[in-house]
Design a protein around this motif. Structure first.
Motif, short mmCIF file in Angstrom:
data_model
loop_
_atom_site.label_atom_id
_atom_site.label_comp_id
_atom_site.label_asym_id
_atom_site.label_seq_id
_atom_site.Cartn_x
_atom_site.Cartn_y
_atom_site.Cartn_z
N LEU A 160 0.89 -1.17 0.00
CA LEU A 160 0.00 0.00 0.00
C LEU A 160 0.91 1.21 0.00
CD1 LEU A 160 -2.84 -0.49 2.65
CD2 LEU A 160 -3.15 0.57 0.43
N SER A 161 0.77 2.12 -0.96
CA SER A 161 1.66 3.28 -0.98
C SER A 161 0.85 4.57 -1.03
CB SER A 161 2.65 3.21 -2.14
OG SER A 161 1.97 3.01 -3.36
N TYR A 162 1.36 5.59 -0.32
CA TYR A 162 0.65 6.87 -0.27
C TYR A 162 1.59 7.95 0.25
CZ TYR A 162 0.32 5.72 4.74
OH TYR A 162 0.61 5.40 6.04
N ASP A 163 1.23 9.19 -0.05
CA ASP A 163 2.00 10.33 0.45
C ASP A 163 1.56 10.65 1.87
OD1 ASP A 163 3.36 12.71 0.89
OD2 ASP A 163 2.13 13.89 -0.48
N LEU A 164 2.50 10.64 2.80
CA LEU A 164 2.19 10.95 4.20
C LEU A 164 1.53 12.32 4.33
CD1 LEU A 164 2.51 10.10 7.22
CD2 LEU A 164 4.75 11.21 7.18
N PHE A 165 1.84 13.23 3.40
CA PHE A 165 1.34 14.61 3.50
C PHE A 165 0.23 14.91 2.49
CE2 PHE A 165 5.86 15.07 4.99
CZ PHE A 165 5.52 15.14 6.34
N ALA A 166 -0.52 13.86 2.10
CA ALA A 166 -1.61 14.07 1.12
C ALA A 166 -2.61 15.11 1.62
CB ALA A 166 -2.32 12.74 0.85
N LYS A 167 -2.90 15.08 2.93
CA LYS A 167 -3.89 16.01 3.49
C LYS A 167 -3.42 17.46 3.37
CE LYS A 167 -6.40 14.29 6.84
NZ LYS A 167 -6.90 13.86 8.17
N SER A 168 -2.11 17.66 3.57
CA SER A 168 -1.56 19.03 3.46
C SER A 168 -1.64 19.57 2.04
CB SER A 168 -0.09 19.04 3.91
OG SER A 168 0.02 18.59 5.24
N LYS A 169 -1.78 18.66 1.08
CA LYS A 169 -1.87 19.09 -0.32
C LYS A 169 -3.32 19.16 -0.79
CE LYS A 169 2.66 17.11 -1.38
NZ LYS A 169 2.91 16.43 -0.11
N GLY A 170 -4.27 19.01 0.14
CA GLY A 170 -5.68 19.19 -0.21
C GLY A 170 -6.46 17.91 -0.43
N TYR A 171 -5.80 16.74 -0.29
CA TYR A 171 -6.53 15.47 -0.47
C TYR A 171 -7.07 15.03 0.90
CZ TYR A 171 -3.91 15.51 -4.84
OH TYR A 171 -3.38 15.87 -6.05
N LYS A 172 -8.28 15.45 1.18
CA LYS A 172 -8.81 15.29 2.55
C LYS A 172 -9.47 13.94 2.81
CE LYS A 172 -7.94 19.69 3.57
NZ LYS A 172 -6.78 20.06 4.36
N GLU A 173 -9.98 13.30 1.75
CA GLU A 173 -10.79 12.10 1.95
C GLU A 173 -9.90 10.91 2.34
OE1 GLU A 173 -14.26 9.58 -0.39
OE2 GLU A 173 -13.55 11.47 -1.24
N THR A 174 -10.31 10.19 3.39
CA THR A 174 -9.51 9.05 3.85
C THR A 174 -10.40 7.82 4.04
OG1 THR A 174 -9.84 9.63 6.19
CG2 THR A 174 -7.88 10.53 5.11
N TYR A 175 -9.75 6.66 4.07
CA TYR A 175 -10.42 5.41 4.40
C TYR A 175 -9.74 4.80 5.62
CZ TYR A 175 -13.00 5.14 -0.03
OH TYR A 175 -13.86 5.38 -1.07
N GLY A 176 -10.51 4.16 6.49
CA GLY A 176 -9.93 3.49 7.65
C GLY A 176 -9.55 2.06 7.30
N TYR A 177 -8.30 1.69 7.58
CA TYR A 177 -7.81 0.34 7.32
C TYR A 177 -7.37 -0.29 8.64
CZ TYR A 177 -7.18 1.32 2.27
OH TYR A 177 -7.36 1.62 0.95
N LYS A 178 -7.76 -1.56 8.83
CA LYS A 178 -7.22 -2.31 9.98
C LYS A 178 -5.87 -2.93 9.65
CE LYS A 178 -11.48 -3.55 12.37
NZ LYS A 178 -12.34 -4.68 12.81
#
Length: 355
Positions: A160-178
């Motif tokens: 699973l890969s993602y930018d740790l700072f996605a929220k700071s760049k305006g990508y606000k929507e998230t999903y909860g993963y266990k």
């Protein structure tokens, strides 16, 4: 924060999931003796593999007979590059399909490696089904080989890969993963694994050594890069310690880190790959650092490995929350700008076993 909330990690909607499985078959004298030469052997076996893959609806399958290491990354276009020791596959699982034989004239392979890249949508939720199809494929392939005593080692890689700072760049929507471990996930979907499974879960982060980062820590004409590397190492270890993360590595020697379970794997680094081994069952701290004060590299790689106790019934959610907190502390300490710079986290889950 409630306990159930801690057991989930909230990742950006844009997080990408990948899965690929490799099947490794040792190339023995007995196998080669069934064919007039190496090339005929590889061509015959690859035809068998590709025909059988079609029957099992496996749409992105490659046969490697030059002992190069497969590396898989997401890309909107399909590319395949070979280096001296690696084959890099870039693809989008939603719509890229391919079959390739990678070979080298007059080269005796140590192993025949079949690479299955997952295709379609919802890669993570369909991972058990994909694994089952690969197993069924192998169950049919092995009796078709010209000799019967061959063993096959299966490695299942999920990222699973993602930018740790996605929220700071305006990508606000998230999903909860266990982020449940592979074995219970597969068991719940009727995909049984054998007893002898080796598993490893870890996080990698690649930090480009930007001009700003270098200027802040090095004099203009520096030839000794110790201050830069030592600062990164100290800051990373301190941030990790604040969240009780104890299996750590920093690789800044120009090599690609390859993480393995040291209990089960023989580790030998090559000219492009830095092998690093961790024992997830060991309780003592494990820290590995490889950097060279005379060599300024383009990127530093940081690795945080989960221990056996980091996975509870719910999964690795709590571990990942600790990882994210530590990495945000580390990034702030070294001056990463969340709005302009990416810090791409890759959450890896691997299992391997022999059948």
């Amino acid at each position: 924060m409630s306990l159930s909330h801690q057991q989930k990690v909230y990742l950006p909607k844009e997080a990408r999931t990948k899965q690929f499985i490799t099947a490794e078959i040792k190339v023995t004298d007995a196998l080669l003796s069934q064919y007039p030469d190496y090339q005929t052997c590889y061509q015959s076996l690859s035809r068998l593999v590709f025909n059988l893959a079609e029957q099992h609806d496996l749409r992105n399958v490659h046969v490697i007979t030059n002992d190069k290491l497969p590396v898989v990354r997401f890309h909107t276009e399909a590319y395949c590059f070979q280096t001296t020791e690696q084959i890099l596959f870039f693809y989008n699982p939603a719509y890229h399909e391919a079959q390739n034989l990678f070979t080298q004239e007059n080269y005796r392979a140590r192993k025949l490696r079949i690479v299955f890249l997952a295709t379609g949508e919802d890669i993570r939720s369909n991972s058990a089904s994909f694994h089952s199809r690969v197993r069924e494929f192998l169950n049919q392939l092995m009796p078709k080989l010209p000799i019967s005593e061959l063993k096959v080692k299966i490695r299942d890689h999920q990222h699973l890969s993602y930018d740790l700072f996605a929220k700071s760049k305006g990508y606000k929507e998230t999903y909860g993963y266990k982020l449940r471990a592979i074995e219970p996930r597969y068991k719940a979907r009727k995909c049984e694994l054998p007893e002898n499974v080796s598993s490893l879960t870890y996080v990698t982060v690649s930090l480009p050594l930007s001009r700003r980062l270098k200027q802040g820590l090095l004099p203009d004409s520096a030839t000794d890069f110790t201050p830069l590397y030592q600062h990164l190492e100290d800051s990373f270890l301190k941030a990790a310690a604040s969240r009780q993360l104890t299996r750590l590595a920093m690789i800044a020697n120009g090599l690609t880190p390859l993480v393995r379970n040291s209990k089960f794997e023989k580790l030998d680094s090559k000219t492009e790959v830095q092998m690093i081994g961790f024992d997830p069952n060991a309780l003592e701290q494990q820290v590995i650092c490889h950097w060279d004060a005379d060599n300024l590299v383009e990127a530093a790689h940081f690795i945080i490995v989960a221990g056996t106790k980091d996975a509870d019934d719910a999964g690795f959610g709590r571990f990942m929350n600790n990882v994210e907190t530590a990495l945000k502390t580390f990034a702030a300490d070294i001056g990463v700008d969340p709005e302009r710079e990416d810090l791409v986290i890759r959450f890896h889950q691997h299992i391997s076993y022999q059948i």
